[in-house]
Design a protein around this motif. Sequence first.
Motif, PDB file in Angstrom:
ATOM      1  N   PRO A  17      32.045  24.720  28.054  1.00 27.89           N
ATOM      2  CA  PRO A  17      32.881  24.535  26.876  1.00 27.89           C
ATOM      3  C   PRO A  17      33.015  25.655  25.858  1.00 27.89           C
ATOM      4  CG  PRO A  17      31.944  22.362  27.420  1.00 27.89           C
ATOM      5  CD  PRO A  17      31.062  23.796  28.087  1.00 27.89           C
ATOM      6  N   GLY A  18      32.213  26.140  25.295  1.00 21.99           N
ATOM      7  CA  GLY A  18      32.106  27.385  24.538  1.00 21.99           C
ATOM      8  C   GLY A  18      32.675  28.578  24.931  1.00 21.99           C
ATOM      9  N   TYR A  19      32.144  28.718  26.355  1.00 19.82           N
ATOM     10  CA  TYR A  19      32.644  30.015  26.889  1.00 19.82           C
ATOM     11  C   TYR A  19      33.951  30.110  27.147  1.00 19.82           C
ATOM     12  CZ  TYR A  19      32.150  34.101  30.071  1.00 19.82           C
ATOM     13  OH  TYR A  19      32.373  35.194  30.493  1.00 19.82           O
ATOM     14  N   TYR A  20      34.628  29.030  27.688  1.00 25.08           N
ATOM     15  CA  TYR A  20      36.026  29.058  27.975  1.00 25.08           C
ATOM     16  C   TYR A  20      36.973  29.099  26.635  1.00 25.08           C
ATOM     17  CZ  TYR A  20      35.193  28.778  32.876  1.00 25.08           C
ATOM     18  OH  TYR A  20      34.856  28.878  34.137  1.00 25.08           O
ATOM     19  N   GLY A  64      31.844  34.262  25.666  1.00 29.37           N
ATOM     20  CA  GLY A  64      33.176  33.850  26.425  1.00 29.37           C
ATOM     21  C   GLY A  64      34.286  34.985  25.951  1.00 29.37           C
ATOM     22  N   SER A  65      34.007  35.410  24.606  1.00 28.84           N
ATOM     23  CA  SER A  65      35.001  36.403  24.136  1.00 28.84           C
ATOM     24  C   SER A  65      34.786  37.657  24.421  1.00 28.84           C
ATOM     25  CB  SER A  65      35.146  36.250  22.568  1.00 28.84           C
ATOM     26  OG  SER A  65      34.004  36.785  22.155  1.00 28.84           O
ATOM     27  N   GLY A  66      34.072  37.969  25.521  1.00 26.41           N
ATOM     28  CA  GLY A  66      33.855  39.348  26.157  1.00 26.41           C
ATOM     29  C   GLY A  66      32.611  39.923  25.882  1.00 26.41           C
ATOM     30  N   ALA A  67      31.649  39.244  25.414  1.00 27.74           N
ATOM     31  CA  ALA A  67      30.303  40.037  25.139  1.00 27.74           C
ATOM     32  C   ALA A  67      29.474  39.546  26.308  1.00 27.74           C
ATOM     33  CB  ALA A  67      29.528  39.364  23.863  1.00 27.74           C
ATOM     34  N   LEU A  68      29.622  38.811  26.986  1.00 30.64           N
ATOM     35  CA  LEU A  68      28.604  38.442  28.293  1.00 30.64           C
ATOM     36  C   LEU A  68      29.508  37.832  29.465  1.00 30.64           C
ATOM     37  CD1 LEU A  68      25.624  38.888  29.154  1.00 30.64           C
ATOM     38  CD2 LEU A  68      25.497  36.230  28.149  1.00 30.64           C
ATOM     39  N   GLY A  69      29.270  38.283  30.573  1.00 32.23           N
ATOM     40  CA  GLY A  69      29.871  37.629  31.986  1.00 32.23           C
ATOM     41  C   GLY A  69      29.366  36.188  31.852  1.00 32.23           C
ATOM     42  N   LEU A  70      30.048  35.437  32.699  1.00 34.34           N
ATOM     43  CA  LEU A  70      29.800  34.136  32.826  1.00 34.34           C
ATOM     44  C   LEU A  70      28.570  33.896  33.884  1.00 34.34           C
ATOM     45  CD1 LEU A  70      30.363  31.099  32.523  1.00 34.34           C
ATOM     46  CD2 LEU A  70      31.860  30.917  34.306  1.00 34.34           C
TER      47      LEU A  70
END
Length: 186
Positions: A164-167, A56-62
Motif C-alpha cells: 500500500p505505501g509503495y504503490y 515507491g517514489s523512486g528510492a528503492l525497487g519493489l
Amino acid sequence: MPFVPFDASAVQYWLEQHPAWVAGAIALVSFVESFAILGIAVPGVALLGAAAFVAGSGALGLPECLLAAFAGAVAGDGVSFLLGRIFHEDIKRAWPFRRNPGWIANGERFFAQHGAKSVAIGRFVGPIRPVIPLVAGILNMRARPFFLINVASALAWAPVYILPGYYLGAAVDTHLASPRILLTMA
C-alpha cells in the motif's frame, strides 16, 4: 497507546533526504515490529508505510523493498523465539513483562488455542505479533516448524504491509511536495 519517540512523517522526511537508507530502514522497522519487546512500543505499521512510500517514489525497487521487509520480519521473530528458548520463564520477570504480565499470558492462551499455526496467525495480529514468537520459544516449540512457519508467514506479511505505501508513493507526482504519511496509532 504505544510510546512514540518520533512520528512517521519525520522518518519519511529523513528518508526522502537520505534515500540510500530506505532498504535498511525497512529491514530495521520490520525487525523491530516483530521483536518481542520493541514491537509492543514502536508504531511499526506507520513507520513501514512511510518508508514504503519513499521507496515507491523512486528510492528503492519493489523486489528490494519486499526483501528488506521479509528479512527484517524473519530476523525479528527468530530472535524473539530464541530469547524465549534461552530464557524461558525468566522472561516473565524481565521488563516490560514483569509490569505487564497479561502480554505473555495472552500469548500463551493464544498459542494454546491455535498451536503452531499461531505463529502464522500472530504475524498479522498487531497486539500479539511481537509476543507469539517469544511464547513459542518459552513453550519449547520445535525450532524447525517454527522457522518454516516464520519464513512462510513473512513471505505473505511483507507484501501486505509494504505494497500500500509503495504503490501510493509510486502514484504521487514526485514534482509536488509529497504528503506526509502520518498514521496515528491509537
